[in-house]
Design a protein around this motif. Structure first.
Motif, PDB file in Angstrom:
ATOM      1  N   GLY A   1      25.571  45.849  11.896  1.00 37.56           N
ATOM      2  CA  GLY A   1      26.433  45.228  11.160  1.00 37.56           C
ATOM      3  C   GLY A   1      27.065  43.990  11.981  1.00 37.56           C
ATOM      4  N   GLY A   2      27.864  43.311  11.413  1.00 37.51           N
ATOM      5  CA  GLY A   2      28.442  42.230  12.233  1.00 37.51           C
ATOM      6  C   GLY A   2      29.897  41.570  11.566  1.00 37.51           C
ATOM      7  N   VAL A   3      30.495  40.725  12.355  1.00 35.92           N
ATOM      8  CA  VAL A   3      31.867  40.149  11.956  1.00 35.92           C
ATOM      9  C   VAL A   3      31.673  38.764  12.211  1.00 35.92           C
ATOM     10  CG1 VAL A   3      34.241  39.709  12.592  1.00 35.92           C
ATOM     11  CG2 VAL A   3      33.024  42.146  12.371  1.00 35.92           C
ATOM     12  N   THR A   4      32.150  37.771  11.361  1.00 37.83           N
ATOM     13  CA  THR A   4      32.345  36.269  11.710  1.00 37.83           C
ATOM     14  C   THR A   4      33.712  36.113  11.553  1.00 37.83           C
ATOM     15  OG1 THR A   4      31.692  35.531   9.375  1.00 37.83           O
ATOM     16  CG2 THR A   4      29.865  35.822  11.131  1.00 37.83           C
ATOM     17  N   TYR A   5      34.432  35.634  12.439  1.00 39.64           N
ATOM     18  CA  TYR A   5      35.574  34.983  12.195  1.00 39.64           C
ATOM     19  C   TYR A   5      35.692  33.582  12.575  1.00 39.64           C
ATOM     20  CZ  TYR A   5      40.513  34.656  13.422  1.00 39.64           C
ATOM     21  OH  TYR A   5      41.982  34.172  13.629  1.00 39.64           O
ATOM     22  N   ARG A   6      36.634  32.864  12.049  1.00 41.92           N
ATOM     23  CA  ARG A   6      37.053  31.508  12.387  1.00 41.92           C
ATOM     24  C   ARG A   6      38.646  31.382  12.151  1.00 41.92           C
ATOM     25  NH1 ARG A   6      36.367  28.070   7.875  1.00 41.92           N
ATOM     26  NH2 ARG A   6      38.321  28.533   7.697  1.00 41.92           N
ATOM     27  N   SER A   7      39.376  30.973  13.208  1.00 37.86           N
ATOM     28  CA  SER A   7      40.774  30.632  12.764  1.00 37.86           C
ATOM     29  C   SER A   7      41.242  29.510  11.875  1.00 37.86           C
ATOM     30  CB  SER A   7      41.463  30.557  14.292  1.00 37.86           C
ATOM     31  OG  SER A   7      40.911  29.471  15.071  1.00 37.86           O
ATOM     32  N   SER A   8      42.088  29.230  11.627  1.00 36.87           N
ATOM     33  CA  SER A   8      42.725  28.314  10.715  1.00 36.87           C
ATOM     34  C   SER A   8      42.116  26.699  11.153  1.00 36.87           C
ATOM     35  CB  SER A   8      44.190  28.422  10.466  1.00 36.87           C
ATOM     36  OG  SER A   8      44.967  28.293  11.532  1.00 36.87           O
ATOM     37  N   VAL A   9      41.899  25.910  10.338  1.00 43.51           N
ATOM     38  CA  VAL A   9      41.579  24.598  10.846  1.00 43.51           C
ATOM     39  C   VAL A   9      42.482  23.742  10.065  1.00 43.51           C
ATOM     40  CG1 VAL A   9      39.188  25.135  11.422  1.00 43.51           C
ATOM     41  CG2 VAL A   9      39.920  24.433   9.348  1.00 43.51           C
ATOM     42  N   TYR A  10      42.622  22.460  10.431  1.00 47.14           N
ATOM     43  CA  TYR A  10      43.284  21.162   9.645  1.00 47.14           C
ATOM     44  C   TYR A  10      42.348  20.511   8.980  1.00 47.14           C
ATOM     45  CZ  TYR A  10      47.826  22.382  12.026  1.00 47.14           C
ATOM     46  OH  TYR A  10      48.877  22.989  12.509  1.00 47.14           O
ATOM     47  N   LEU A  11      42.575  20.014   7.925  1.00 48.79           N
ATOM     48  CA  LEU A  11      41.619  19.383   7.049  1.00 48.79           C
ATOM     49  C   LEU A  11      41.737  17.950   7.473  1.00 48.79           C
ATOM     50  CD1 LEU A  11      41.879  21.087   3.585  1.00 48.79           C
ATOM     51  CD2 LEU A  11      40.363  21.522   5.547  1.00 48.79           C
ATOM     52  N   ASN A  12      42.937  17.531   8.125  1.00 51.50           N
ATOM     53  CA  ASN A  12      43.204  15.876   8.537  1.00 51.50           C
ATOM     54  C   ASN A  12      43.787  15.912   9.621  1.00 51.50           C
ATOM     55  OD1 ASN A  12      45.819  16.714   8.111  1.00 51.50           O
ATOM     56  ND2 ASN A  12      45.969  16.010   6.082  1.00 51.50           N
TER      57      ASN A  12
ATOM     58  N   ASP B   1      42.451  31.342   8.100  1.00 49.48           N
ATOM     59  CA  ASP B   1      41.521  32.333   8.760  1.00 49.48           C
ATOM     60  C   ASP B   1      40.227  32.420   7.776  1.00 49.48           C
ATOM     61  OD1 ASP B   1      43.454  31.882  10.839  1.00 49.48           O
ATOM     62  OD2 ASP B   1      43.574  34.019  11.041  1.00 49.48           O
ATOM     63  N   ASN B   2      39.114  32.582   8.434  1.00 47.35           N
ATOM     64  CA  ASN B   2      37.777  32.892   7.607  1.00 47.35           C
ATOM     65  C   ASN B   2      37.636  34.433   8.668  1.00 47.35           C
ATOM     66  OD1 ASN B   2      37.547  31.231   5.683  1.00 47.35           O
ATOM     67  ND2 ASN B   2      35.408  30.889   6.488  1.00 47.35           N
ATOM     68  N   PHE B   3      37.187  35.648   7.725  1.00 44.84           N
ATOM     69  CA  PHE B   3      36.820  36.899   8.226  1.00 44.84           C
ATOM     70  C   PHE B   3      35.834  37.451   7.287  1.00 44.84           C
ATOM     71  CE2 PHE B   3      36.959  41.280   8.222  1.00 44.84           C
ATOM     72  CZ  PHE B   3      37.012  41.774   9.708  1.00 44.84           C
ATOM     73  N   SER B   4      34.711  37.717   7.632  1.00 44.87           N
ATOM     74  CA  SER B   4      33.630  38.279   6.902  1.00 44.87           C
ATOM     75  C   SER B   4      32.852  39.549   7.817  1.00 44.87           C
ATOM     76  CB  SER B   4      32.539  37.341   6.624  1.00 44.87           C
ATOM     77  OG  SER B   4      31.752  38.174   5.730  1.00 44.87           O
ATOM     78  N   LEU B   5      33.085  40.921   6.952  1.00 40.52           N
ATOM     79  CA  LEU B   5      32.380  41.828   7.615  1.00 40.52           C
ATOM     80  C   LEU B   5      31.125  42.283   6.800  1.00 40.52           C
ATOM     81  CD1 LEU B   5      32.438  44.532   9.548  1.00 40.52           C
ATOM     82  CD2 LEU B   5      33.899  45.464   7.814  1.00 40.52           C
ATOM     83  N   ASP B   6      29.930  42.337   7.716  1.00 44.28           N
ATOM     84  CA  ASP B   6      28.930  42.361   7.006  1.00 44.28           C
ATOM     85  C   ASP B   6      27.901  43.819   7.457  1.00 44.28           C
ATOM     86  OD1 ASP B   6      29.232  39.955   5.742  1.00 44.28           O
ATOM     87  OD2 ASP B   6      28.214  38.918   7.477  1.00 44.28           O
ATOM     88  N   ALA B   7      27.138  44.078   6.717  1.00 51.18           N
ATOM     89  CA  ALA B   7      26.329  45.411   7.240  1.00 51.18           C
ATOM     90  C   ALA B   7      24.957  45.543   6.997  1.00 51.18           C
ATOM     91  CB  ALA B   7      27.258  46.623   6.807  1.00 51.18           C
ATOM     92  N   MET B   8      24.036  46.290   7.666  1.00 51.21           N
ATOM     93  CA  MET B   8      22.784  46.509   7.087  1.00 51.21           C
ATOM     94  C   MET B   8      22.184  47.907   7.423  1.00 51.21           C
ATOM     95  SD  MET B   8      20.262  46.503   9.633  1.00 51.21           S
ATOM     96  CE  MET B   8      18.892  45.807   9.167  1.00 51.21           C
ATOM     97  N   VAL B   9      21.201  48.347   6.759  1.00 53.07           N
ATOM     98  CA  VAL B   9      20.564  49.426   7.054  1.00 53.07           C
ATOM     99  C   VAL B   9      18.963  49.241   6.686  1.00 53.07           C
ATOM    100  CG1 VAL B   9      21.079  50.666   5.037  1.00 53.07           C
ATOM    101  CG2 VAL B   9      20.214  52.098   6.860  1.00 53.07           C
ATOM    102  N   SER B  10      17.925  49.798   7.390  1.00 47.68           N
ATOM    103  CA  SER B  10      16.645  49.442   7.005  1.00 47.68           C
ATOM    104  C   SER B  10      15.897  50.739   7.420  1.00 47.68           C
ATOM    105  CB  SER B  10      16.063  48.269   7.770  1.00 47.68           C
ATOM    106  OG  SER B  10      15.844  48.318   9.027  1.00 47.68           O
TER     107      SER B  10
END
Length: 754
Positions: free
Chosen positions: A679-690, A699-708
């Motif tokens: 599995g894995g994690v992607t993270y990005r702190s807050s950003v300004y649009l201008n 912030d962005n945060f996503s937790l992903d996983a896999m099994v094969s």
């Protein structure tokens, strides 16, 4: 009147079909040269390592430790370990484990890259990237050649994806402020392969791919990659249907000999819904600019109509030749012809003060938005031609060893665009309750003065660099690129005179680096390089920028200073990287979010930070891909009185912290009940649009996983789940709107290799 071009007289579809037939029909032709293969030239301190070979197969793949691989570019010699620049690679193994299907998905493994949503006045969507916060719209390459046009790229024929961080003018030419992206294609090899995969998942997602390679002679082979995909929705985004189809035949002659020629044809098409997300809104009470989905708006709301489609057809042929003339001299010649047709329509919303007032009163009050006139439909054709000729000479002068690289890079891009408009004008609606999804609004040819546009861009560049070894451990790399840019633009409408604009600019971009390699597995470097972005550089992908003032702008100048280290450990299985960088951007430009017009602010911007990476295998069973980026961006100098208040602010779209981690472990790999879990994690702190720093995305945060599970020697079943915690994220950003990311979703796939 629009001029007729002889190259455009040939139908792109007919062109593509004839190329494919010629390539496959010529598969039985003899190789260009026979003979014994020459040994690969030695790098600074050791021979270049060969690609990793899968157990039980002859398929060459990118190594799990990217430092032991090469760039695949003739003008960037040696393993990535020796290149004095931060280079991040997503290996094919990681792409397979994540079930990656698009370039945007692949780049989630590399922090410091953000995606932006289509800009007004230009109608651009597709792969719009910002690397280290700087626009990389025109900095996407495949096999070292420009991937002309703007569209959403699929990875069905991709071996690996590499990002070259920092201004790289000498290698890639115009632009490349934050860096450049290069996709390496799957190419023919000596051996046989039959592979396929079928996937299905959330949103009625179905996808099938096939990869077939056959050796047809002592030194020749053919390969074919095919893909088909359909979906009826994206989780947590309404009405997002689409289909994709592509096939990429290729043939190679002279494999393992002194003369090698590879021909590849790519046909790719898709038809999918466009999505510009939700507009930012100013809270009338606090004055704060907020994203409405953070204030109660349903994240799945989509505000388009049946008009809103992105239909793309790409025909592209690439020829790559390599000639090892002697044991010290090698020539490369790469050529590409590309035809991209696009029909596009989307909806840009505006929420006025009255709309915002009602929105913050609650969902029982209609928050009536308006539709921007900048989002008119259009049809567009882009034709691109490029040739890069490179020579690499290895020789000595006295006690000094040299690796001299020199060449010529010439490319031409032509874009024809016909604009449409809605008649009558599209009505607005209620932000809380969009109801236009199943409506179709009539369109007619535009009556604007720029209803029809033609943009031609021609670039010719000479580049040269020399790496000199003073000792086996210490070397100096120095070089420069001279470029001449010319852009010609014409526009006209019914009953209006033709507007003609042109811009001619030259630029010189140097590069220098001091490299210290105390042993074959460890290297340190200090580097300096620049790139230039001439006026008119983005006219082809952002025609809304085309006006007289923009042709008179001075080029943007971009400079990077970087200190870095690369270390291969654990019997060459794992690559560790670290770098400190500072990018300085002079004469920065800004784009109006509605009109697409660009002006030079004269501002100076700076982004500095730290990058850390660990990619490869800790043990033969344990794979890891981990990268972290810290960025401290700032507007350091104002070019106008109006922008003086911006000094000290953060640069838009630059997160301070970003992380991407993916890891898997093979359990009982030699047993019938084997499993690969990860599995894995992607993270990005807050950003300004201008640059005013008044609009911020959290912030962005996503937790992903896999099994094969491998079923016997030939089959593998895999299950992927994404965004397990169903976070509300935003992966596509722009100055005044954002697109919510998909919610929790899954994909189940079955693949076979024979």
């Amino acid at each position: 009147m629009q001029q007729t071009r002889s190259l455009r007289a040939l139908s792109p579809a007919a062109f593509g079909a004839s190329v494919a037939m010629a390539m496959m029909g010529g598969a039985s032709a003899p190789s260009l040269a026979q003979g014994t293969p020459e040994a690969a030239p030695a790098a600074a301190s050791e021979a270049i390592s060969l690609p990793q070979i899968d157990v039980g197969s002859t398929v060459p793949t990118s190594p799990a430790n990217p430092l032991r691989g090469t760039t695949g570019l003739g003008r960037l010699q040696g393993p990535i370990q020796d290149i004095p620049q931060s280079v991040a690679v997503v290996p094919r193994e990681v792409l397979q484990q994540q079930n990656t299907t698009t370039l945007e998905q692949a780049l989630r493994n590399i922090p410091g890259i953000t995606s932006t949503v289509g800009e007004g006045g230009g109608g651009v969507q597709g792969d719009q990237l910002r690397i280290r916060g700087f626009n990389a719209q025109n900095d996407i390459f495949s096999d070292g050649l420009r991937d002309f046009g703007s569209y959403s790229r699929d990875t069905f024929d991709t071996e690996d994806v590499a990002v070259f961080f920092g201004p790289s003018g000498i290698t890639f030419g115009a632009g490349s402020v934050g860096g450049a992206v290069n996709l390496n294609s799957r190419m023919p090899f000596l051996g046989s392969l039959t592979a396929g995969e079928a996937s299905g998942g959330s949103g009625s997602f179905f996808r099938g791919t096939a990869d077939v390679n056959r050796q047809i002679g002592e030194s020749s082979a053919v390969r074919l990659n095919v893909m088909g995909q359909t979906r009826s929705n994206i989780v947590e985004r309404d009405h997002q249907d689409g289909t994709r189809f592509g096939f990429a035949p290729s043939v190679a002659f002279g494999l393992g000999t002194n003369v090698k020629l590879t021909l590849q044809y790519l046909y790719y098409e898709y038809d999918q819904t466009t999505d510009t997300g939700v507009p930012t809104i100013t809270n009338p009470t606090t004055g704060q600019i907020v994203v409405p989905t953070e204030a109660g708006l349903r994240r799945a709301n989509w505000y388009g109509s049946m008009n809103d489609r992105d239909k793309v057809t790409l025909n592209r042929v690439t020829a790559r030749a390599e000639w090892n003339a002697t044991d010290w001299l090698t020539f490369y010649n790469d050529t590409r012809a590309s035809f991209l047709d696009r029909d596009f329509a989307y909806t840009i919303l505006s929420c006025t003060a009255a709309c915002a007032t009602n929105f913050f009163r609650g969902s029982s009050f209609p928050a009536n938005y308006t539709v921007s006139g900048a989002s008119g439909p259009y049809s567009q054709s882009t034709m691109g031609l490029q040739n890069i000729t490179t020579g690499v000479a290895r020789f000595t002068t006295g006690s000094l060893r040299h690796e001299l690289t020199a060449g010529l890079d010439a490319w031409y891009e032509s874009t024809d665009r016909d604009n449409l408009m809605y008649s009558p004008a599209r009505p607005g609606g209620n932000l809380w309750n969009p109801v236009q999804a199943f409506e179709y609004f009539p369109t007619v040819p535009s009556t604007a003065a720029s209803a029809t546009r033609n943009i031609d861009t021609t670039t010719v560049a000479l580049f040269a660099s020399d790496r000199i070894w003073f000792t086996p451990e210490i070397s100096l790399l120095a070089g420069l690129r001279w470029s001449s840019f010319q852009t010609d633009y014409t526009a006209y409408g019914p009953g209006t005179p033709v507007t003609s604009l042109n811009s001619t600019t030259t630029a010189v971009d140097p590069r220098a680096a001091l490299i210290y390699e105390p042993n074959p597995n460890l290297s340190f470097y200090a580097s300096y390089s620049t790139s230039s972005s001439p006026p008119g550089n983005n006219f082809a992908v952002l025609p809304g920028q085309a006006n007289f003032n923009n042709t008179q702008l001075d080029p943007e100048r971009n400079t990077i200073y970087e200190l870095g280290a690369k270390w291969t450990v654990l019997e060459q299985r794992l690559g560790l990287t670290a770098s400190l960088f500072r990018i300085e951007k002079d004469n920065a430009r800004t784009t109006d979010p509605l009109t697409g017009s660009t002006v030079a602010t004269g501002d100076k911007q700076q982004n500095q930070g730290l990058e850390l990476g660990a990619v490869g295998r800790i043990t033969p069973q344990w794979l890891v891909s981990a990268r972290y980026t810290y960025m401290d961006s700032e507007i350091t100098e104002a070019g106008t009185v109006a922008s003086a208040a911006l000094v000290g602010n953060q640069v838009q779209f630059v997160p301070r912290n970003a992380l991407a981690l993916w890891t898997t472990y093979d359990l009982f790999p030699d047993q019938r009940y084997n499993l690969t879990v990860g599995g894995g994690v992607t993270y990005r702190s807050s950003v300004y649009l201008n640059n005013q720093n008044t609009a911020e995305v959290p912030d962005n945060f996503s937790l992903d996983a896999m099994v094969s599970h491998r079923i016997g020697p030939n089959w593998r079943a895999q299950f992927n789940i994404y965004n397990i915690t169903n976070e509300l994220n935003y992966d596509m950003l722009f100055t005044n709107r954002v697109v919510p990311s998909p919610g929790r979703s899954f994909v189940l796939s079955l693949s076979g290799t024979f």
